[in-house]
Design a protein around this motif. Structure first.
Motif, mmCIF file in Angstrom:
data_model
loop_
_atom_site.group_PDB
_atom_site.id
_atom_site.type_symbol
_atom_site.label_atom_id
_atom_site.label_comp_id
_atom_site.label_asym_id
_atom_site.label_seq_id
_atom_site.Cartn_x
_atom_site.Cartn_y
_atom_site.Cartn_z
ATOM 1 N N ASP A 138 8.534 18.533 74.286
ATOM 2 C CA ASP A 138 9.400 18.393 75.016
ATOM 3 C C ASP A 138 10.538 19.243 75.416
ATOM 4 N N ALA A 140 14.128 19.254 76.752
ATOM 5 C CA ALA A 140 14.997 18.475 77.129
ATOM 6 C C ALA A 140 16.213 18.204 76.134
ATOM 7 N N ASP A 142 18.055 15.544 75.293
ATOM 8 C CA ASP A 142 18.447 14.184 75.005
ATOM 9 C C ASP A 142 18.268 13.745 73.505
ATOM 10 N N ASP A 150 19.954 14.358 79.050
ATOM 11 C CA ASP A 150 19.040 15.340 78.830
ATOM 12 C C ASP A 150 19.713 16.918 79.274
ATOM 13 N N SER A 185 11.271 18.116 80.482
ATOM 14 C CA SER A 185 11.156 16.642 81.121
ATOM 15 C C SER A 185 12.585 16.325 81.372
ATOM 16 N N LYS A 215 9.588 13.000 87.957
ATOM 17 C CA LYS A 215 9.957 12.111 86.851
ATOM 18 C C LYS A 215 11.048 11.481 87.506
ATOM 19 N N TYR A 221 11.405 3.516 80.568
ATOM 20 C CA TYR A 221 11.505 4.520 79.337
ATOM 21 C C TYR A 221 12.390 3.501 78.370
ATOM 22 N N PHE A 224 10.940 3.932 74.616
ATOM 23 C CA PHE A 224 11.062 5.387 73.955
ATOM 24 C C PHE A 224 12.366 6.053 73.580
ATOM 25 N N ARG A 225 13.306 5.296 74.296
ATOM 26 C CA ARG A 225 14.746 5.773 73.922
ATOM 27 C C ARG A 225 15.109 4.767 72.507
ATOM 28 N N LYS A 238 20.452 8.192 84.478
ATOM 29 C CA LYS A 238 20.065 9.704 84.520
ATOM 30 C C LYS A 238 19.696 9.675 86.150
ATOM 31 N N GLN A 242 16.936 12.394 87.483
ATOM 32 C CA GLN A 242 15.515 11.958 87.905
ATOM 33 C C GLN A 242 15.710 11.393 89.196
ATOM 34 N N LYS A 269 5.583 10.606 86.119
ATOM 35 C CA LYS A 269 6.172 9.927 85.049
ATOM 36 C C LYS A 269 7.188 8.925 85.865
ATOM 37 N N TYR A 292 1.907 10.092 82.655
ATOM 38 C CA TYR A 292 2.626 9.676 81.277
ATOM 39 C C TYR A 292 2.562 7.934 81.322
ATOM 40 N N VAL A 294 3.958 5.590 80.188
ATOM 41 C CA VAL A 294 5.200 5.552 79.334
ATOM 42 C C VAL A 294 5.304 4.252 78.458
ATOM 43 N N SER A 295 6.313 4.541 77.547
ATOM 44 C CA SER A 295 6.668 3.233 76.682
ATOM 45 C C SER A 295 6.704 2.066 76.974
ATOM 46 N N TYR A 334 0.228 6.352 74.356
ATOM 47 C CA TYR A 334 0.407 5.718 73.144
ATOM 48 C C TYR A 334 -0.900 4.916 72.558
HETATM 49 C C1 PBG Z 1 13.425 12.971 77.179
HETATM 50 C C2 PBG Z 1 12.083 12.173 77.730
HETATM 51 C C3 PBG Z 1 11.922 10.579 77.986
HETATM 52 C C4 PBG Z 1 10.375 10.009 77.941
HETATM 53 C C5 PBG Z 1 9.848 11.320 77.686
HETATM 54 N N1 PBG Z 1 10.711 12.483 77.564
HETATM 55 C C6 PBG Z 1 12.797 9.490 78.149
HETATM 56 C C7 PBG Z 1 14.144 9.930 79.386
HETATM 57 O O1 PBG Z 1 13.809 10.592 79.942
HETATM 58 O O2 PBG Z 1 15.152 9.056 79.378
HETATM 59 C C8 PBG Z 1 9.916 8.955 78.193
HETATM 60 C C9 PBG Z 1 8.576 8.403 77.698
HETATM 61 C C10 PBG Z 1 8.137 7.001 77.525
HETATM 62 O O3 PBG Z 1 9.015 6.404 78.060
HETATM 63 O O4 PBG Z 1 7.288 6.811 76.789
HETATM 64 N N2 PBG Z 1 13.578 13.418 78.363
#
Ligand code: PBG
Length: 346
Positions: A138, A140, A142, A150, A185, A215, A221, A224-225, A238, A242, A269, A292, A294-295, A334
């Motif tokens: 990645d 970014a 963050d 980011d 990202s 995105k 997300y 993930f955070r 964000k 975003q 995403k 993606y 995502v989480s 995942y």
């Molecule tokens: C960081 C980033 C994020 C994800 C991937 N890269 C989180 C965000 O933008 O806050 C999310 C991935 C996920 O939720 O699985 N820039």
């Protein structure tokens, strides 16, 4: 009555004979496993899967992420073993995300430029194992900012152009460490062009840019955070960088710009709530389009599965197939190792 000389939508033939039931029985093609396999329009295989991994400091340590049941943060040695497992399963690439020590996070994200930071060490270690697997990192800030954004902040606002310089430094650092693919990202304007120019002029001409082009500012997300440790640090949201979940034409413009600036692949995403965006990009722009899962999508499916409300294996495969149907070239998920294992048995 004039007859149309082509079949109409209901399947009536040119001669006017009804091309409908019982001559047409759609179920004939579905009657057995072998016919269903013969007419299947899309196939899912390990080649479609990209596995995101969370890395942490330590040795022989795995630490569960509570909001992502089944997902652990891995120390570098275990990340190497995970990468080996992924390669053995035929997964083409992994994506590494560092959980950076809070003490190393700062306003200006300096740790992102440290050639011995966690993600660079993990990348080198996996490289040295000589595996047939791509490493995606990645781009970014963050994982490195004390405020969890980011980009760099001036007062309360993101400074787009100052962030670009930082992203370029981070990109070169990660390319030097051996990343095969850089995946910006951050959603800053102009970053793909700046990163591409810097890569070209520093000899990294083969580094692939997989742009998180579309995105969205998403609540999916959250887990993930938690995993990378930015949930508690993030101030505000964000939404100034975003995308707004209300928009679709804007995604097409974002992707077109990133392709023009030098992206080799693009990403959408989150995934499942945004399949319409995947379909539009894949159809209208003919560029390798990844999604993606995502989480939060993973957490949702695993939460229900662990409660016995959904059949995990089946929703996993069905959700991944949905991406293929929408036109995705592949999916960051995942579920990658589990899905690849299951797919190799069927
Ligand atoms: C960081 C980033 C994020 C994800 C991937 N890269 C989180 C965000 O933008 O806050 C999310 C991935 C996920 O939720 O699985 N820039």
């Amino acid at each position: 009555m004039t007859r149309k000389n082509t079949d109409d939508a209901a399947g009536r033939s040119a001669a006017g004979t009804p091309g409908s039931f019982p001559a047409i029985r759609m179920r004939r093609n579905r009657q057995a496993d072998w016919t269903r396999r013969m007419v299947a329009e899309h196939r899912l295989s390990a080649d479609d899967l990209i596995w995101p991994l969370f890395v942490r400091e330590g040795r022989n340590t795995r630490e569960p992420v509570p909001s992502m049941p089944g997902v652990d943060r891995l120390s570098i040695d275990l990340a190497v073993e995970a990468a080996r497992h992924g390669a053995d399963l035929g997964i083409p690439a992994i994506a590494l995300f560092p959980n950076t020590d809070p003490a190393l996070r700062s306003d200006r994200a300096e740790e992102a430029f440290n050639k011995d930071n966690l993600v660079c060490r993990a990348t080198r270690a996996i490289r040295e194992a000589g595996l047939n697997i791509g490493i995606i990192l990645d781009v970014a800030l963050d994982p490195y900012t004390s405020h969890g954004h980011d980009g760099l902040l001036i007062a309360e606002r993101i400074d787009n152009d100052a962030t670009l310089e930082a992203l370029v430094r981070q990109s070169l650092n990660q390319a030097d460490a051996g990343a095969s693919v850089l995946a910006p990202s951050d959603m800053m304007d102009g970053r793909i062009g700046e990163i591409r120019r810097a890569l070209e002029s520093s000899g990294h001409t083969d580094t692939i840019l997989m742009s998180y082009a579309a995105k969205y500012a998403s609540a999916f997300y959250g887990p993930f955070r938690d995993a990378v440790g930015s949930s508690s640090t993030l101030k505000g949201d964000k939404r100034t960088y975003q995308m707004d979940p209300a928009n679709t034409d804007e995604a097409i413009r974002e992707v077109a710009l990133d392709i023009a600036e030098g992206a080799d692949m693009v990403m959408v995403k989150p995934g499942m709530p945004y399949l319409d965006i995947v379909r539009r990009i894949a159809s209208e722009l003919s560029v390798p389009t990844f999604a993606y899962q995502v989480s939060g999508e993973y957490a949702m499916l695993m939460g229900a599965a662990n409660n016995g409300w959904l059949d995990k294996d089946r929703v996993m495969i069905e959700s991944l197939m949905a991406f293929k149907r929408a036109g995705a070239a592949g999916v960051l998920t995942y579920f990658a190792p589990e899905a690849a294992t299951l797919l190799s048995k069927t």
